[in-house]
Design an enzyme around this catalytic site. Sequence first.
Site, PDB file in Angstrom:
ATOM      1  N   GLU A 114      71.913  70.418  55.240  1.00  0.00           N
ATOM      2  CA  GLU A 114      71.037  71.551  54.909  1.00  0.00           C
ATOM      3  C   GLU A 114      71.589  72.784  55.613  1.00  0.00           C
ATOM      4  O   GLU A 114      72.128  72.685  56.736  1.00  0.00           O
ATOM      5  CB  GLU A 114      69.626  71.246  55.448  1.00  0.00           C
ATOM      6  CG  GLU A 114      68.641  72.392  55.425  1.00  0.00           C
ATOM      7  CD  GLU A 114      67.338  72.080  56.187  1.00  0.00           C
ATOM      8  OE1 GLU A 114      67.363  71.279  57.147  1.00  0.00           O
ATOM      9  OE2 GLU A 114      66.305  72.639  55.792  1.00  0.00           O
ATOM     10  N   ASN A 133      65.390  77.750  50.458  1.00  0.00           N
ATOM     11  CA  ASN A 133      66.257  76.834  51.216  1.00  0.00           C
ATOM     12  C   ASN A 133      66.833  75.895  50.159  1.00  0.00           C
ATOM     13  O   ASN A 133      66.158  74.969  49.723  1.00  0.00           O
ATOM     14  CB  ASN A 133      65.404  76.081  52.246  1.00  0.00           C
ATOM     15  CG  ASN A 133      66.251  75.238  53.177  1.00  0.00           C
ATOM     16  OD1 ASN A 133      67.381  74.885  52.843  1.00  0.00           O
ATOM     17  ND2 ASN A 133      65.699  74.895  54.329  1.00  0.00           N
ATOM     18  N   LYS A 188      64.148  73.692  48.262  1.00  0.00           N
ATOM     19  CA  LYS A 188      63.308  72.866  49.131  1.00  0.00           C
ATOM     20  C   LYS A 188      61.825  73.129  48.906  1.00  0.00           C
ATOM     21  O   LYS A 188      61.352  74.270  48.959  1.00  0.00           O
ATOM     22  CB  LYS A 188      63.643  73.152  50.599  1.00  0.00           C
ATOM     23  CG  LYS A 188      62.930  72.274  51.618  1.00  0.00           C
ATOM     24  CD  LYS A 188      63.449  72.603  53.012  1.00  0.00           C
ATOM     25  CE  LYS A 188      62.846  71.718  54.075  1.00  0.00           C
ATOM     26  NZ  LYS A 188      63.428  72.051  55.424  1.00  0.00           N
ATOM     27  N   GLU A 235      60.256  78.167  58.884  1.00  0.00           N
ATOM     28  CA  GLU A 235      60.665  78.034  57.483  1.00  0.00           C
ATOM     29  C   GLU A 235      59.631  78.617  56.543  1.00  0.00           C
ATOM     30  O   GLU A 235      59.967  79.135  55.481  1.00  0.00           O
ATOM     31  CB  GLU A 235      60.939  76.565  57.143  1.00  0.00           C
ATOM     32  CG  GLU A 235      62.173  76.024  57.849  1.00  0.00           C
ATOM     33  CD  GLU A 235      62.643  74.702  57.269  1.00  0.00           C
ATOM     34  OE1 GLU A 235      62.648  73.716  58.007  1.00  0.00           O
ATOM     35  OE2 GLU A 235      62.990  74.662  56.088  1.00  0.00           O
ATOM     36  N   CYS A 284      65.955  67.896  53.822  1.00  0.00           N
ATOM     37  CA  CYS A 284      65.350  67.718  55.129  1.00  0.00           C
ATOM     38  C   CYS A 284      63.925  67.184  55.132  1.00  0.00           C
ATOM     39  O   CYS A 284      63.706  66.015  54.887  1.00  0.00           O
ATOM     40  CB  CYS A 284      65.462  69.021  55.922  1.00  0.00           C
ATOM     41  SG  CYS A 284      65.323  68.713  57.674  1.00  0.00           S
ATOM     42  N   ASN A 324      68.395  69.427  59.144  1.00  0.00           N
ATOM     43  CA  ASN A 324      68.572  70.029  60.479  1.00  0.00           C
ATOM     44  C   ASN A 324      67.292  69.662  61.230  1.00  0.00           C
ATOM     45  O   ASN A 324      66.259  70.313  61.009  1.00  0.00           O
ATOM     46  CB  ASN A 324      68.663  71.557  60.427  1.00  0.00           C
ATOM     47  CG  ASN A 324      69.944  72.109  59.823  1.00  0.00           C
ATOM     48  OD1 ASN A 324      70.390  73.173  60.211  1.00  0.00           O
ATOM     49  ND2 ASN A 324      70.521  71.427  58.854  1.00  0.00           N
TER      50      ASN A 324
HETATM   51  N1  ING Z   1      63.439  69.964  59.994  1.00  0.00           N
HETATM   52  C1  ING Z   1      62.593  68.946  60.473  1.00  0.00           C
HETATM   53  C2  ING Z   1      62.518  67.738  59.529  1.00  0.00           C
HETATM   54  O1  ING Z   1      61.621  67.598  58.731  1.00  0.00           O
HETATM   55  C3  ING Z   1      60.368  68.307  61.296  1.00  0.00           C
HETATM   56  C4  ING Z   1      61.226  69.445  60.824  1.00  0.00           C
HETATM   57  C5  ING Z   1      60.865  67.366  62.205  1.00  0.00           C
HETATM   58  C6  ING Z   1      59.129  68.172  60.785  1.00  0.00           C
HETATM   59  C7  ING Z   1      60.059  66.300  62.597  1.00  0.00           C
HETATM   60  C8  ING Z   1      58.306  67.112  61.176  1.00  0.00           C
HETATM   61  C9  ING Z   1      58.779  66.177  62.091  1.00  0.00           C
HETATM   62  O2  ING Z   1      63.397  66.905  59.702  1.00  0.00           O
HETATM   63  C10 ING Z   1      63.497  70.567  58.772  1.00  0.00           C
HETATM   64  N2  ING Z   1      64.445  71.516  58.638  1.00  0.00           N
HETATM   65  O3  ING Z   1      62.736  70.279  57.854  1.00  0.00           O
END
Ligand code: ING
Length: 309
Positions: free
Chosen positions: A46, A106, A123, A142, A168, A193
Amino acid sequence: MRIVTTAAAQMGPIQRSDTRSVVVERMIALMDEAKAQGADFIVYPELALTTFFPRWYIEDQAEVDTWFEREMPSPETLPLFRRAREHGMAMSFGYAELTPEGQHFNTSIIVDKHGAIIGKYRKIHLPGHSEYDPERTHQHLEKRYFLPGDLGFPVWRTMGGLFGMCVCNDRRWPETYRVMGLQGVEMVALGYNTPSINSQNGAEGPEQRLFHNRLSVQAGAYQNATWVVAVAKAGVEDGHPLIGGSLIVDPNGVIVAECRTEEDELLVHPCDLDDTVFGKTTIFDFVRHRRVEHYGLITSQTGVVLPPE
Ligand code: ING
């Protein structure tokens, strides 16, 4: 046998000061290594061209827009498209898209081995928040910088099979895979990411993040009898750690390859798209086994139904 030798091109950190050209050189080096290992298709993370800028609170829209691409191929990515065409290699990568109408997404694309962009995805599941949150150890803006995707979850016929994409956070939602599964998808390409620590719950560290990454991707693959290639941007970007753990998961949910580092690292695996047929014609034969007429409540529900007082 419909083998697509697939490369997962995990990328290490991209610092805020790194130029797109330097990043593209790293992507080309990974592509050359993938070619040497016989890859037909390479998947990048991503937002592969820049640092994960949604961690930064930026008020000036002109500065925000410096993280976006107004055209694709852009001047800086042209060498990547050229090298892919020379290698006869298809590719998928994510980037921040600014449309001529001024919309911000995204985005990820699939480019065929002739260098034509045959698929675009934007996204849908945007995590995080839209205003500065002083409570968080780091921001995740985001919802501030992107619109939710407006293209759904398409599936394209290419490379001798049916391919789809997500990005992601999408990989954490079963709907993502099922919508593509209902279209017969045989390989889902996704980049991520993922911060190594939760900005709201310090207790959740990289081990749990890596566990949830495997859990989400393996479940999606198994429950829809599809390959899933999940590729990280990893390592520490300007002091902020991102998990690695890039995966290639087969249609039975088995991890066939997994990255060990948080650097630029390549996985290559001969993915036979025919390995999806058994699952799609037995346990996950949706026509024979799904009972959509009984699912009405689920589709109409909007949020959590709380227990009676
Ligand atoms: N990053 C993370 C993901 O979904 C996240 C944000 C991490 C949300 C862990 C909830 C729990 O992997 C992105 N860029 O979506």
